[in-house]
Design an enzyme around this catalytic site. Structure first.
Site, PDB file in Angstrom:
ATOM      1  N   ASN A  81     -36.082 -28.081  16.184  1.00  0.00           N
ATOM      2  CA  ASN A  81     -37.077 -27.014  16.154  1.00  0.00           C
ATOM      3  C   ASN A  81     -38.431 -27.547  16.621  1.00  0.00           C
ATOM      4  O   ASN A  81     -39.016 -28.403  15.966  1.00  0.00           O
ATOM      5  CB  ASN A  81     -37.216 -26.462  14.736  1.00  0.00           C
ATOM      6  N   GLU A  82     -38.886 -27.067  17.790  1.00  0.00           N
ATOM      7  CA  GLU A  82     -40.201 -27.433  18.329  1.00  0.00           C
ATOM      8  C   GLU A  82     -40.371 -28.949  18.443  1.00  0.00           C
ATOM      9  O   GLU A  82     -41.468 -29.481  18.249  1.00  0.00           O
ATOM     10  CB  GLU A  82     -41.332 -26.829  17.492  1.00  0.00           C
TER      11      GLU A  82
END
Length: 353
Positions: A81-82
């Site tokens: 995630n990111e």
């Protein structure tokens, strides 16, 4: 989590850490030869087994013992995630991706392309997605109203043979982080773009969704609440109207404006979809101008079966944080005139044969 998703008619998309420590603190990844990293890989398999396994499996039995006999509808898993798309990330992502794909080819795996719509993480994330043939990638961006106004063709130029997109986090952010009519209409402009490109953008989710008054760590959110009430934002109604009027077939149309100034044309948008279950033609109209716009809607290619239609309008002043949509019945024909109020998002459902 999966029970909540099921209760509200949704499908959960769990996102799992891929063995990367918090990059904001300058740390790297878990040693790939360690038992700790092997546990990250095993966590993926255990999650899938928990959702889909039967009583003869370790984690399926745990689910059943908790009172859930039938499996959960697990279709998607996100990995990372990111993250900074570095060599450290790529090595660990590839190992987990390959392990899940080999054992569970039916699961749609969603990769990550960083926290922005541009930059090195975005570019390298997409490069990795194409090399690994990742089914879907998770895009995130929180941007200003101007970005939405000037990027209505954002997905028009995406490669139709590459990974599909889950727009997992997005929102329109003003200075001061208010959720109001201006931000809601900018998001409606963008969802018109997304709807036109639904062959690429398969799912979207505004972020963040829920916030308890007095305990927020992020602003704006879509739904605020406390122990006694729920406060819905204008952005919530944009999401609800699109979600309840998505149809299943996009109808290509033409939009012509009598004033060709760029700043005017980019503040008007329209999308038309068809709902094969109801026979409804659904027309969405967005007007981000400070004046009403008179429109002529031409649907002569369709056999209109009723001379009235349901109409929903979300409108207000740009800084209105309490606006709610109104519903009415309007007269329609195969060609009819409709006025879009200033600062408004209008949806019209027309019965056809």
């Amino acid at each position: 989590y999966f029970q909540l998703a099921e209760d509200i008619g949704a499908v959960g998309v769990p996102v799992i850490n891929c063995g990367i420590y918090c990059q904001m603190r300058g740390k790297g990844g878990v040693d790939m030869n360690s038992g700790e990293f092997r546990q990250y890989v095993q966590d993926m398999h255990d999650l899938i087994e928990f959702c889909r396994g039967d009583k003869n499996t370790t984690w399926g039995k745990v689910r059943i013992d908790l009172g859930r006999e039938e499996p959960f509808n697990l279709k998607y898993i996100g990995i990372g995630n990111e993250d900074l798309i570095s060599e450290t990330f790529t090595e660990r992502f590839n190992m987990i991706f390959d392990a899940v794909r080999e054992k569970h080819p039916e699961i749609i795996i969603c990769g990550t392309v960083g926290p922005f719509y541009e930059g090195s993480d975005y570019e390298w994330g997409w490069k990795l997605a194409k090399e690994k043939e990742i089914p879907m990638v998770d895009e995130h961006y929180y941007v200003s109203p101007g970005w939405y106004i000037h990027n209505q063709d954002y997905y028009d130029h995406y490669d139709r043979n590459a990974s599909q997109v889950y727009l997992g986090e997005y929102a329109c952010h003003l200075h001061g982080r208010h959720n109001n009519i201006e931000t809601a209409l900018c998001e409606a402009l963008h969802l018109v773009n997304v709807e036109r490109n639904a062959d690429i953008v398969r799912m979207t989710s505004y972020a963040p969704l829920l916030a308890r008054h007095g305990y927020t760590s992020w602003n704006p959110d879509l739904i605020y609440f406390n122990s006694s009430r729920i406060d819905l934002t204008p952005g919530y109604y944009t999401q609800k109207i699109f979600g309840n009027n998505s149809g299943d077939q996009y109808i290509t149309g033409n939009l012509s404006v009598d004033n060709h100034r760029d700043d005017i044309c980019k503040r008007i948008a329209t999308s038309t979809v068809y709902d094969s279950q109801t026979g409804d033609l659904i027309i969405k109209l967005v007007n981000l101008l400070p004046v009403a716009v008179n429109t002529t809607i031409d649907i002569t290619d369709y056999n209109v079966s009723n001379n009235t239609a349901a109409c929903i309008v979300l409108t207000g002043t740009p800084n209105d944080q309490k606006a709610v949509p109104t519903e009415s019945v309007i007269e329609v024909a195969q060609q009819f005139i409709h006025e879009m109020p200033a600062y408004s998002f209008t949806t019209i459902r027309i019965k056809t044969q």
